[in-house]
Design a protein around this motif. Structure first.
Motif, short mmCIF file in Angstrom:
data_model
loop_
_atom_site.label_atom_id
_atom_site.label_comp_id
_atom_site.label_asym_id
_atom_site.label_seq_id
_atom_site.Cartn_x
_atom_site.Cartn_y
_atom_site.Cartn_z
N ALA A 58 0.84 -1.20 0.00
CA ALA A 58 0.00 0.00 0.00
C ALA A 58 0.88 1.25 0.00
O ALA A 58 1.77 1.40 0.82
CB ALA A 58 -0.92 0.00 1.22
N GLY A 59 0.61 2.14 -0.91
CA GLY A 59 1.34 3.40 -0.95
C GLY A 59 2.62 3.35 -1.76
O GLY A 59 3.27 4.38 -1.95
N ILE A 60 3.03 2.16 -2.23
CA ILE A 60 4.24 2.05 -3.04
C ILE A 60 3.86 2.31 -4.50
O ILE A 60 3.08 1.57 -5.09
CB ILE A 60 4.89 0.66 -2.90
CG1 ILE A 60 5.32 0.44 -1.45
CG2 ILE A 60 6.08 0.54 -3.83
CD1 ILE A 60 6.35 1.41 -0.96
N ARG A 61 4.41 3.38 -5.07
CA ARG A 61 4.12 3.73 -6.46
C ARG A 61 5.14 3.08 -7.39
O ARG A 61 6.25 2.74 -6.97
CB ARG A 61 4.18 5.25 -6.63
CG ARG A 61 3.18 6.02 -5.79
CD ARG A 61 3.45 7.52 -5.80
NE ARG A 61 4.71 7.84 -5.16
CZ ARG A 61 5.78 8.32 -5.78
NH1 ARG A 61 5.76 8.49 -7.10
NH2 ARG A 61 6.90 8.60 -5.11
N PRO A 62 4.80 2.90 -8.67
CA PRO A 62 5.76 2.33 -9.63
C PRO A 62 7.07 3.13 -9.69
O PRO A 62 8.13 2.55 -9.90
CB PRO A 62 5.01 2.40 -10.96
CG PRO A 62 3.56 2.31 -10.57
CD PRO A 62 3.46 3.07 -9.28
N GLU A 63 6.99 4.47 -9.48
CA GLU A 63 8.20 5.29 -9.50
C GLU A 63 9.18 4.87 -8.40
O GLU A 63 10.41 4.97 -8.58
CB GLU A 63 7.85 6.76 -9.34
CG GLU A 63 7.14 7.39 -10.52
CD GLU A 63 5.63 7.17 -10.50
OE1 GLU A 63 4.93 7.75 -11.34
OE2 GLU A 63 5.15 6.40 -9.62
N VAL A 64 8.65 4.42 -7.28
CA VAL A 64 9.51 3.97 -6.17
C VAL A 64 10.30 2.74 -6.61
O VAL A 64 11.52 2.64 -6.34
CB VAL A 64 8.66 3.67 -4.93
CG1 VAL A 64 9.52 3.05 -3.82
CG2 VAL A 64 7.96 4.93 -4.43
N ILE A 65 9.64 1.83 -7.27
CA ILE A 65 10.31 0.61 -7.71
C ILE A 65 11.32 0.92 -8.81
O ILE A 65 12.41 0.34 -8.86
CB ILE A 65 9.26 -0.41 -8.18
CG1 ILE A 65 8.31 -0.73 -7.02
CG2 ILE A 65 9.93 -1.68 -8.69
CD1 ILE A 65 7.12 -1.53 -7.40
N PHE A 66 10.99 1.87 -9.67
CA PHE A 66 11.94 2.30 -10.70
C PHE A 66 13.21 2.85 -10.06
O PHE A 66 14.33 2.51 -10.46
CB PHE A 66 11.28 3.36 -11.59
CG PHE A 66 12.21 3.99 -12.58
CD1 PHE A 66 12.79 3.23 -13.59
CD2 PHE A 66 12.52 5.34 -12.50
CE1 PHE A 66 13.67 3.82 -14.51
CE2 PHE A 66 13.39 5.93 -13.40
CZ PHE A 66 13.96 5.17 -14.41
N ALA A 67 13.04 3.70 -9.05
CA ALA A 67 14.20 4.27 -8.35
C ALA A 67 15.03 3.17 -7.69
O ALA A 67 16.27 3.22 -7.69
CB ALA A 67 13.74 5.28 -7.31
N ALA A 68 14.36 2.17 -7.11
CA ALA A 68 15.07 1.05 -6.48
C ALA A 68 15.93 0.30 -7.49
O ALA A 68 17.08 -0.06 -7.22
CB ALA A 68 14.07 0.10 -5.84
N LEU A 69 15.39 0.10 -8.69
CA LEU A 69 16.12 -0.62 -9.73
C LEU A 69 17.32 0.19 -10.23
O LEU A 69 18.36 -0.39 -10.57
CB LEU A 69 15.18 -0.94 -10.89
CG LEU A 69 14.11 -1.99 -10.57
CD1 LEU A 69 13.02 -1.99 -11.63
CD2 LEU A 69 14.75 -3.38 -10.46
N VAL A 70 17.19 1.50 -10.26
CA VAL A 70 18.31 2.35 -10.68
C VAL A 70 19.50 2.15 -9.74
O VAL A 70 20.65 1.97 -10.17
CB VAL A 70 17.89 3.83 -10.73
CG1 VAL A 70 19.10 4.74 -10.90
CG2 VAL A 70 16.90 4.07 -11.85
N GLY A 71 19.23 2.19 -8.43
CA GLY A 71 20.29 1.98 -7.46
C GLY A 71 20.94 0.62 -7.60
O GLY A 71 22.18 0.49 -7.54
N ALA A 72 20.14 -0.42 -7.82
CA ALA A 72 20.66 -1.78 -7.94
C ALA A 72 21.49 -1.97 -9.20
O ALA A 72 22.56 -2.58 -9.18
CB ALA A 72 19.50 -2.78 -7.90
#
Length: 421
Positions: free
Chosen positions: A75-89
């Protein structure tokens, strides 16, 4: 169910790009020891690993569910958050690949997801109990368990084979065993690492409203993740293969077989339990354990220390980059576009730098990895070697040359490696 939005499509493509980098970053986990001992030719080894990674992706979804349902609040996790996570990884994977360090793609992904989630929704959105029990504790336990198992297995292997009349036939048998155990590691890698990308994509689909909450990964997600990691594996992360196969220690077929079998057992058990295990930590620990298990074996602690530092930095470094990327994405569509351009430009720059010194299947076994030059046995190595039963036969004379003689010892006296226990 909502339509498949543009940002969701970007996230899926970026997740598969991460899966691709995971494949070539972690090829060394399965095939480094097999290549370094000559059990398989480099190109044959990575092709075999690629196929088995794809097969392994279909065997389980437990790890995928740990990531998509357990680590952070959906809940509250937007696709942009996951995109940012993948950039770091992705950026951490590429940087460590450039310098040939076998760091954990799994922890890079976890760190990125945690950093982006905290930047977006605060610390309360991260499930601390899941982080500790299924990520951090396995990260510490895996290399220790695999290392001790590999060391004991190496000792047992040499003890059982010390009376072998035909040394060459024995080594040929161990090389065959290495091929089988390497295949098992590749299969295990597919069941663990490919699932991490499945979990991230499923989490993005839930966040974007494309699938219902608590859903298992759809079939197309499993297939695409498996293909992406297989393609990355086939390219071969030659820089990391060199470090893992030659930079940590010099392995004989018996040691390679013991290391890979121990690592595969740990990885498969963790996948069954849903632990998001680092295959890199497991295999690295097993390789060092196998190095210490042979009489006169030397672990190159300079390379190991660099690797340990990279392990410690992986989670916080990926989290920091992901948090910054999430902050920029928070400015709207143009912010997301800026982060995407930065990711592509940085990846291209890293690749261009890597072309200055090409490492591929033709020179992967050369001994010019930093820290791979001969270095004297350290305190730990000598202590372990002092209580390790030596191999018998022709190998004993070869190994005796690697053990430093005690101060004041008679040079004509028989060495420790030439005396069976």
């Amino acid at each position: 169910m909502e339509s498949f939005s543009l940002i969701l499509a970007i996230v899926v493509v970026t997740a598969l790009a991460f899966d691709f980098t995971n494949g070539f970053h972690d090829t060394a986990n399965a095939m480094a020891t097999t290549i370094s001992t000559g059990a398989l030719k480099p190109k044959v080894a990575v092709a075999m690993s690629a196929v088995l990674n794809l097969v392994g992706a279909f065997l389980s979804v437990e790890v995928a569910n740990t990531i998509s349902k357990g680590l952070v609040d959906e809940a509250g996790i937007r696709p942009e958050v996951i995109f940012a996570a993948l950039v770091g990884a992705i950026l951490w994977n590429l940087l460590t690949w450039l310098v040939g360090l076998p760091s954990s793609s799994s922890h890079a992904l976890m760190g990125g997801l945690i950093g982006a989630t905290v930047a977006s929704a605060g610390f309360g959105a991260v499930h601390g109990d899941v982080l500790v029990t299924k990520v951090l504790l396995p990260a510490i336990a895996a290399p220790l368990v695999a290392g001790v198992a590999a060391m004991l297995a190496t000792r047992l292997t040499y003890r059982l084979g010390r009376d072998a009349a035909d040394t060459k036939a024995s080594e040929k048998g161990y090389r065959a065993g290495q091929i089988a155990s390497a295949g098992l590691v590749s299969l295990a890698h597919g069941t663990n690492d490919a699932q991490k990308t499945m979990g991230i994509i499923t989490l993005a689909l839930v966040a974007g409203g494309a699938v219902a909450p608590d859903s298992d990964p759809p079939l197309w997600v499993i297939l695409s993740a498996g293909i992406a990691i297989a393609l990355g594996t086939y390219l071969g992360g030659w820089r990391i293969i060199r470090t893992m196969g030659k930079g940590l220690t010099d392995l004989q077929p018996q040691q390679g077989f013991a290391a890979q079998t121990s690592a595969a057992t740990v990885i498969l058990a963790s996948s069954h339990l849903g632990f998001s295990l680092s295959t890199t930590h497991s295999v690295s620990g097993a390789v060092m354990g196998a190095g210490l298990g042979r009489k006169g074996g030397v672990v190159r602690w300079s390379t190991a220390t660099r690797m340990f530092v990279a392990w410690g930095l992986t989670l916080p470094a990926a989290a920091l980059v992901a948090a910054l990327a999430e902050w920029v994405c928070g400015f709207g569509s143009w912010g997301t576009a800026v982060v995407a351009v930065f990711l592509v430009a940085s990846s291209a720059a890293i690749w261009k730098i890597s072309r200055r010194e090409v490492v591929d299947h033709t020179n992967v076994n050369e001994h010019d990895t930093p820290g791979a030059s001969e270095e004297p046995a350290g305190v730990v190595t000598q202590a372990i070697a002092a209580v390790t039963p030596p191999p018998a036969g022709p190998a004993a004379e070869e190994l005796s040359a690697t053990i430093p003689a005690p101060v004041g010892a008679d040079p004509q006296a028989p060495s420790a490696a030439s005396t069976t226990v």
